[in-house]
Design an enzyme around this catalytic site. Structure first.
Site, mmCIF file in Angstrom:
data_model
loop_
_atom_site.group_PDB
_atom_site.id
_atom_site.type_symbol
_atom_site.label_atom_id
_atom_site.label_comp_id
_atom_site.label_asym_id
_atom_site.label_seq_id
_atom_site.Cartn_x
_atom_site.Cartn_y
_atom_site.Cartn_z
ATOM 1 C CG ASP A 180 -0.957 4.993 -0.994
ATOM 2 O OD1 ASP A 180 -1.764 4.665 -1.880
ATOM 3 O OD2 ASP A 180 -1.173 4.803 0.221
ATOM 4 C CD GLU A 218 -2.721 1.397 0.185
ATOM 5 O OE1 GLU A 218 -2.537 2.357 -0.597
ATOM 6 O OE2 GLU A 218 -3.614 0.554 0.022
ATOM 7 C CB SER A 236 -5.088 1.550 -2.719
ATOM 8 O OG SER A 236 -5.566 1.218 -1.443
#
Length: 510
Positions: A238, A234, A430
């Site tokens: 990002d 994650e 995400s």
């Protein structure tokens, strides 16, 4: 005379089922976050010039001086320690033993340290003296069970696709080489970490210099690439998406524990960060609205409202578990914080390309998941969504529709991301939250005033986005189909490069 106690609205916690609980030890040291009630909070967006952070801090020091005094006196009278006071954030942090804090707030505490869990659990409501209840919005930190999940889905069905570099997806949306110098993007993380080696490899693959990246600890959180929670993917997604789309932007990564306290404090710290000054904040974590306490949502929503006041754009992933958001009750649900009216909710698509051009785009639904979206059970329809066809909610006529916008999220058209020295194909909404936060940063680089909440402009000019009209986010027959105009799968649609920039850069001066 006995002081009358009242329960804090929205603080009730139920006993978790299926967990082996034991009494919590009374000598455990705890630090709580006491969030003060704002002077006024609305759920709709009111157009205004962004207020400087220092001006807001000075205003809050005056407005909340008596609130701070009364909470401080309460702490002293109960033998608690005043750890931190931040008037701008309306935040007071109190420390003490679990026994002392539990007695002061009327909390019932337990431990879960078996069956794969290791955290503290609170049941029932919290209480304060009656005069304080109207001054306190939330008391977070007793309960440390995981609050949210990352909205990331690795490719796991069929042959592994080639995927796209973040810069290649930016080019497909007409945003190749978009510059965002002298801007900062804040990224909220509730676990995991990054390494210089991964960042060096990822940005070299994109032909870009590694951006300035700073790890900001929140409530003891830290950049921890050894974290076994699985959140490193994650964090990598990002950083690499945000930095690959907004070339030259600084990235401030706020690391907090995956608790309601950590989540609320991370958002608040990012919004009010007077050092890094992010003009856009990306959130790729969340949970169904029904799984939050009222006080936790109130605290986060108040921090997000502060972002609106300061002109900070907040983006959030709409979820990866289709229209049920993973709740097995036979009903549709939406994810928070994407459902907050002051957040730009980000849904997911599958993009098709040939020769560097977008050739098609449909709703993401594959690899055991798909884009979240639907109608909020908590927030009413905001003014910017008046006039669009929002489906009726099961319990009332309507509500805030989710998402607002979308972008590539399908693992079948996923992003090539470097994690732990390995390249993998990753998707999920995400990816869309940092993508749109990067767009905001690019826009901010050419504006005299920060973009802030772009909702009204986007809903007034839907032609500035690419409308996605094929596919659905149904799970077991529950959900929605894409259609012309806004829909609960991909919102208004996906980026269109120069058209979008032209719309949102109306006061460009550079």
């Amino acid at each position: 005379m006995t002081t009358q106690l009242r329960s804090i609205p929205g603080s009730e916690r139920v006993m978790p089922t299926g967990m082996p609980l034991t009494p919590a030890p009374g000598d455990e040291q705890i630090i709580l976050s006491v969030h003060l009630r704002p002077i006024a909070v609305g759920t709709d967006i009111v157009g205004h010039a962004a207020k400087p952070r220092e001006a807001l801090r000075q205003e809050r020091e005056v407005d909340h001086a008596d609130d701070i005094r009364q909470v401080s006196e309460f702490a002293t009278s109960n033998g608690l320690t005043l750890v931190q006071v931040d008037a701008a954030r309306r935040l007071i942090r109190l420390g003490g033993s679990s026994a002392a804090l539990a007695q002061a707030f009327g909390a019932s505490l337990h431990r879960c340290d078996e069956g794969g869990c290791s955290y503290r659990v609170r049941t029932g409501s919290l209480h304060l003296p009656a005069p304080l209840v109207d001054r306190v919005l939330a008391v977070l930190g007793f309960d440390t069970r995981p609050a949210a999940t990352p909205k990331i889905v690795p490719h796991r069905v069929g042959p592994v696709p080639k995927g796209f570099l973040p810069t290649e997806v930016a080019a497909l949306y007409g945003l190749a080489g978009a510059k965002a110098d002298e801007t900062c993007i804040g990224i909220i993380e509730l676990g995991g970490g990054y390494t210089d080696a991964d960042n060096n490899a990822a940005f070299a693959a994109m032909g870009l210099p590694v951006p300035s990246i700073v790890a900001v600890p929140v409530d003891g959180g830290r950049n921890d690439p050894t974290d076994a929670s699985g959140a490193n993917g994650e964090v990598a997604l990002d950083i690499q998406v945000a930095g690959g789309v907004a070339v030259g932007a600084k990235l401030a990564v706020y690391f907090a524990a995956n608790t309601d306290q950590g989540f609320a404090d991370a958002i608040s710290q990012a919004v009010h960060d007077a050092v890094n000054k992010p003009s856009a904040i990306s959130i790729s974590w969340g949970s169904p609205e029904s799984r939050w306490t009222g006080q936790a949502i109130a605290a986060m929503s108040a921090a997000i409202a502060d972002a609106a006041t300061l002109g900070v754009t907040v983006t959030a992933a709409s979820g990866d578990a289709l229209a049920t958001d993973g709740v097995a009750d036979g009903k549709a649900h939406v994810d928070y914080p994407a459902s907050d009216p002051k957040v730009l909710g980000c849904g997911g698509t599958r993009i098709k390309a040939s020769g560097g051009k977008r050739t098609g785009e449909t709703v993401w639904k594959s690899n055991g998941g798909g884009t979240g979206g639907g109608v909020s059970a908590l927030f009413t329809t905001p003014s910017y969504q008046h006039g669009i066809a929002i489906p009726k909610h099961a319990t009332r006529k309507g509500g805030r529709g989710v998402p607002d916008v979308a972008g590539n999220a399908d693992p079948d058209s996923g992003y090539r991301i470097v994690t732990g020295g390995q390249v993998g194909i990753i998707g999920g909404t995400s990816a869309v939250a940092p993508f749109w936060a990067a767009i905001a940063a690019v826009i901010n680089a050419s504006r005299s005033a920060p973009l802030g909440q772009p909702h009204a402009a986007l809903y007034a000019a839907p032609h500035a986005l690419h409308d996605v009209t094929k596919g659905d986010n149904k799970s077991g027959g529950i959900g929605y189909s894409a259609a012309a105009g806004w829909d609960p799968c991909t919102g208004l649609g996906t980026p269109t490069g120069t058209m979008l920039q032209s719309l949102l850069s109306v006061d460009a001066t550079k």
